[in-house]
Scaffold this motif. Structure first.
Motif, PDB file in Angstrom:
ATOM      1  N   LEU A 262       0.846  -1.192   0.000  1.00 27.02           N
ATOM      2  CA  LEU A 262       0.000   0.000   0.000  1.00 27.02           C
ATOM      3  C   LEU A 262       0.880   1.239   0.000  1.00 27.02           C
ATOM      4  N   ASN A 263       0.675   2.095  -0.992  1.00 25.86           N
ATOM      5  CA  ASN A 263       1.399   3.369  -1.078  1.00 25.86           C
ATOM      6  C   ASN A 263       0.370   4.456  -1.343  1.00 25.86           C
ATOM      7  N   ASN A 264      -0.009   5.162  -0.261  1.00 22.83           N
ATOM      8  CA  ASN A 264      -1.126   6.104  -0.311  1.00 22.83           C
ATOM      9  C   ASN A 264      -2.380   5.365  -0.799  1.00 22.83           C
ATOM     10  N   LYS A 265      -2.920   5.725  -1.948  1.00 21.98           N
ATOM     11  CA  LYS A 265      -4.157   5.070  -2.414  1.00 21.98           C
ATOM     12  C   LYS A 265      -3.884   3.938  -3.401  1.00 21.98           C
ATOM     13  N   ASP A 266      -2.615   3.659  -3.666  1.00 18.31           N
ATOM     14  CA  ASP A 266      -2.262   2.628  -4.641  1.00 18.31           C
ATOM     15  C   ASP A 266      -2.051   1.283  -3.937  1.00 18.31           C
ATOM     16  N   VAL A 267      -2.790   0.263  -4.382  1.00 11.71           N
ATOM     17  CA  VAL A 267      -2.695  -1.086  -3.827  1.00 11.71           C
ATOM     18  C   VAL A 267      -2.064  -1.994  -4.884  1.00 11.71           C
ATOM     19  N   THR A 268      -1.022  -2.743  -4.492  1.00  9.58           N
ATOM     20  CA  THR A 268      -0.315  -3.622  -5.428  1.00  9.58           C
ATOM     21  C   THR A 268      -0.191  -5.014  -4.823  1.00  9.58           C
ATOM     22  N   ILE A 269      -0.499  -6.034  -5.630  1.00 10.37           N
ATOM     23  CA  ILE A 269      -0.290  -7.439  -5.245  1.00 10.37           C
ATOM     24  C   ILE A 269       0.451  -8.119  -6.387  1.00 10.37           C
ATOM     25  N   ASN A 270       1.527  -8.822  -6.054  1.00 11.94           N
ATOM     26  CA  ASN A 270       2.310  -9.520  -7.070  1.00 11.94           C
ATOM     27  C   ASN A 270       2.329 -11.024  -6.786  1.00 11.94           C
ATOM     28  N   ASN A 271       2.053 -11.802  -7.842  1.00 14.84           N
ATOM     29  CA  ASN A 271       2.220 -13.262  -7.818  1.00 14.84           C
ATOM     30  C   ASN A 271       1.493 -13.925  -6.649  1.00 14.84           C
ATOM     31  N   MET A 272       0.260 -13.520  -6.411  1.00 12.88           N
ATOM     32  CA  MET A 272      -0.580 -14.166  -5.402  1.00 12.88           C
ATOM     33  C   MET A 272      -1.160 -15.460  -5.974  1.00 12.88           C
ATOM     34  N   GLN A 273      -1.245 -16.487  -5.147  1.00 16.22           N
ATOM     35  CA  GLN A 273      -1.857 -17.749  -5.564  1.00 16.22           C
ATOM     36  C   GLN A 273      -3.299 -17.795  -5.068  1.00 16.22           C
ATOM     37  N   ALA A 274      -4.216 -18.093  -5.986  1.00 14.46           N
ATOM     38  CA  ALA A 274      -5.635 -18.128  -5.645  1.00 14.46           C
ATOM     39  C   ALA A 274      -6.253 -19.432  -6.117  1.00 14.46           C
ATOM     40  N   ARG A 275      -7.137 -19.973  -5.277  1.00 12.75           N
ATOM     41  CA  ARG A 275      -7.854 -21.200  -5.630  1.00 12.75           C
ATOM     42  C   ARG A 275      -9.323 -21.064  -5.245  1.00 12.75           C
ATOM     43  N   TYR A 276     -10.164 -21.619  -6.117  1.00 12.12           N
ATOM     44  CA  TYR A 276     -11.602 -21.605  -5.842  1.00 12.12           C
ATOM     45  C   TYR A 276     -12.177 -22.973  -6.188  1.00 12.12           C
ATOM     46  N   GLU A 277     -13.107 -23.435  -5.348  1.00 11.89           N
ATOM     47  CA  GLU A 277     -13.769 -24.708  -5.631  1.00 11.89           C
ATOM     48  C   GLU A 277     -15.126 -24.733  -4.948  1.00 11.89           C
ATOM     49  N   ASP A 278     -16.122 -25.199  -5.694  1.00  9.65           N
ATOM     50  CA  ASP A 278     -17.425 -25.533  -5.120  1.00  9.65           C
ATOM     51  C   ASP A 278     -17.895 -26.820  -5.776  1.00  9.65           C
ATOM     52  N   ASN A 279     -19.157 -27.144  -5.670  1.00 11.01           N
ATOM     53  CA  ASN A 279     -19.636 -28.418  -6.222  1.00 11.01           C
ATOM     54  C   ASN A 279     -19.806 -28.384  -7.732  1.00 11.01           C
ATOM     55  N   ILE A 280     -19.513 -27.248  -8.344  1.00 16.03           N
ATOM     56  CA  ILE A 280     -19.674 -27.117  -9.794  1.00 16.03           C
ATOM     57  C   ILE A 280     -18.346 -26.924 -10.500  1.00 16.03           C
ATOM     58  N   ILE A 281     -17.482 -26.068  -9.931  1.00 15.95           N
ATOM     59  CA  ILE A 281     -16.272 -25.670 -10.637  1.00 15.95           C
ATOM     60  C   ILE A 281     -15.096 -25.589  -9.676  1.00 15.95           C
ATOM     61  N   SER A 282     -13.897 -25.853 -10.185  1.00 16.67           N
ATOM     62  CA  SER A 282     -12.667 -25.628  -9.423  1.00 16.67           C
ATOM     63  C   SER A 282     -11.676 -24.909 -10.335  1.00 16.67           C
ATOM     64  N   ALA A 283     -10.858 -24.037  -9.732  1.00 16.71           N
ATOM     65  CA  ALA A 283      -9.897 -23.271 -10.529  1.00 16.71           C
ATOM     66  C   ALA A 283      -8.747 -22.831  -9.645  1.00 16.71           C
ATOM     67  N   SER A 284      -7.575 -22.679 -10.253  1.00 16.03           N
ATOM     68  CA  SER A 284      -6.416 -22.131  -9.541  1.00 16.03           C
ATOM     69  C   SER A 284      -5.683 -21.198 -10.483  1.00 16.03           C
ATOM     70  N   SER A 285      -5.053 -20.161  -9.884  1.00 12.30           N
ATOM     71  CA  SER A 285      -4.445 -19.132 -10.717  1.00 12.30           C
ATOM     72  C   SER A 285      -3.396 -18.359  -9.930  1.00 12.30           C
ATOM     73  N   ASN A 286      -2.428 -17.804 -10.638  1.00 12.68           N
ATOM     74  CA  ASN A 286      -1.579 -16.749 -10.100  1.00 12.68           C
ATOM     75  C   ASN A 286      -2.235 -15.418 -10.433  1.00 12.68           C
ATOM     76  N   VAL A 287      -2.143 -14.460  -9.507  1.00  5.07           N
ATOM     77  CA  VAL A 287      -2.859 -13.202  -9.682  1.00  5.07           C
ATOM     78  C   VAL A 287      -1.932 -12.018  -9.359  1.00  5.07           C
TER      79      VAL A 287
END
Length: 463
Positions: A262-287
């Motif tokens: 966080l730099n004042n109002k600027d928010v930065t995220i690098n190379n975050m790992q994200a995963r989502y899953e429910d009974n219909i779909i699953s997915a994983s990604s770098n963000v």
């Protein structure tokens, strides 16, 4: 030399009782007459102060000692000088059970009394302090707090401190009264959750994040420089978690190895790992994320390494899939590059697309997206996809079809695909197609797949 002994004197205005000695040295050889003071001051809360002072015609030096538990710090401030700047911060901002003075001393020039506070040193330990650094936010609750006033700057070091339920660990704040526009510097060091309480704290300083954390802990190192005169804020810091869950875009997304800068109002995220899953779909990604909290605009770049849609047994064939989510108050947009999928051993190619996204309903509005099923069909799709709960309502225009000797009589076919717990394919128009030279007609075509089991819901084939 004159020695004035005070047995007892009562200041009714400030409700003080004073005793001690005042000694005046009138030695004509001295360049300045000296006044020496040794007093015992009893406050109305039964605490006692020992005051020592040495005055000449030009300056005054003083010190204060006490072994008492002082319950009213305002009395001491008034004794030192009621015209000190920024009185709110030591009058109204402090709510405590009692204070213990460790050291008080200073000096002043009679021809420059306005600068006296810059030459004052105070160190005290305050017990059960509630300190209000912002009247629109909850106070900081501490078991003990060290207060140090030096060179015109009030430094506050809380111990066993909490605010909004978060343990503040090594947090501190200071207020510099020597500046024309008084700055408050606040360092927040805590481990908590980015829940509605912490988000409201950030929002107070115009930092609005587009998600809320529902699971896990977040290590926070945050510096705020607040101009108390103009209520302007500068911020810098970082948040870190190894494992957490956020609610975003209507989805509960698991995150790993997240570092938010966080730099004042600027928010930065690098190379975050994200995963989502429910009974219909699953997915994983770098963000990766870039977000400007001042105008609520930003971009999330996804590099999807896996996506699997369970009910229709469909997954990414070639990875990664590059996708960008554009955040804009006027209209969020998802930009997807060309992707390749595989379903039931059949390969599908979907062209790149820009898809408007409606945050309120977590829905995608697809307009004229070309697709291709390898060696079978080509077509264009449009319609809506809802993420939570997952629903699909798509219109499919099949422009060409060739599969095991099957072909349609008309140049293009219009189908509707619905998904809500099951996949349903239907056509409002009659379908005429040819199989190995024989023509067939379907009226009211309606076909579904549930738990990977195909079946007819309706339709007929006239004889």
């Amino acid at each position: 030399m004159f020695n004035i002994n005070i047995n007892s004197f009562k200041d009714k205005k400030r409700n003080l009782r004073v005793s001690g000695n005042v000694i005046l040295d009138t030695d004509q050889k001295a360049s300045n007459n000296e006044l020496m003071v040794s007093l015992k001051v009893c406050l109305d809360d039964n605490s006692t102060l020992k005051v020592y002072a040495l005055s000449t015609t030009q300056e005054l030096k003083y010190s204060i000692e006490s072994d008492s538990k002082i319950k009213n710090i305002k009395k001491i401030v008034d004794m030192i000088g009621s015209d000190l700047p920024g009185q709110f911060w030591y009058y109204d901002a402090i709510d405590m059970s009692y204070a213990e003075l460790k050291s008080v001393y200073g000096w002043l020039k009679y021809n420059n009394l306005s600068a006296a506070y810059k030459n004052l040193y105070v160190k005290a330990v305050v017990n059960d302090l509630k300190y209000t650094y912002d009247t629109l936010l909850k106070a900081i609750d501490t078991k003990t707090t060290i207060l140090v006033f030096k060179n015109g700057v009030l430094n506050i070091y809380p111990k066993d401190a909490y605010t909004y339920g978060a343990y503040l660990d090594k947090s501190w704040l200071n207020i510099d009264f020597t500046q024309n526009e008084i700055p408050l510097n606040l360092y927040l060091d805590f481990t908590a959750k980015l829940d509605k309480n912490i988000l409201s704290l950030l929002k107070r300083y115009s930092i609005e994040l587009p998600f809320i954390q529902t699971k896990g802990k977040l290590k926070t190192d945050l510096y705020l420089n607040i101009n108390l005169s103009k209520e302007e804020v500068q911020t810098r810091g970082e948040f870190f978690t190894k494992n957490a869950q956020i609610h975003y875009l209507g989805l509960d997304i698991n995150l790993y190895n997240v570092k938010v800068l966080l730099n004042n109002k600027d928010v930065t995220i690098n190379n975050m790992q994200a995963r989502y899953e429910d009974n219909i779909i699953s997915a994983s990604s770098n963000v990766d994320m870039r977000f400007d909290a001042s105008n609520q605009k930003g971009i999330l770049d996804f590099k999807l390494d896996s996506v699997y849609i369970k009910d229709i047994d469909t997954k990414l064939d070639k990875t990664p899939l590059y996708l960008s989510y554009i955040i804009d108050p006027k209209q969020d947009i998802i930009k997807a590059k060309e992707s390749r999928w595989i379903t039931k051993n059949k390969k599908i190619k979907i062209a790149k697309a820009e898809i408007p996204f409606k945050l309120e309903t977590s829905s995608l509005k697809i307009s004229q997206a070309p697709f291709s099923i390898e060696n079978i069909a080509d077509g264009i799709t449009s319609g809506e996809v809802y993420l939570k709960p997952f629903k699909v309502d798509l219109d499919i225009d099949i422009l060409s079809l060739k599969y095991n000797g099957v072909k349609f009589e008309k140049p293009n076919i219009n189908l509707n695909i619905n998904y809500k717990n099951k996949l349903e394919v239907l056509s409002k128009k009659d379908l005429t197609f040819e199989v190995l030279g024989h023509k067939y007609l379907f009226e009211n075509f309606n076909f579904d797949i549930y738990d990977n089991n195909p079946g007819w819901l309706g339709g007929s084939m006239p004889g």
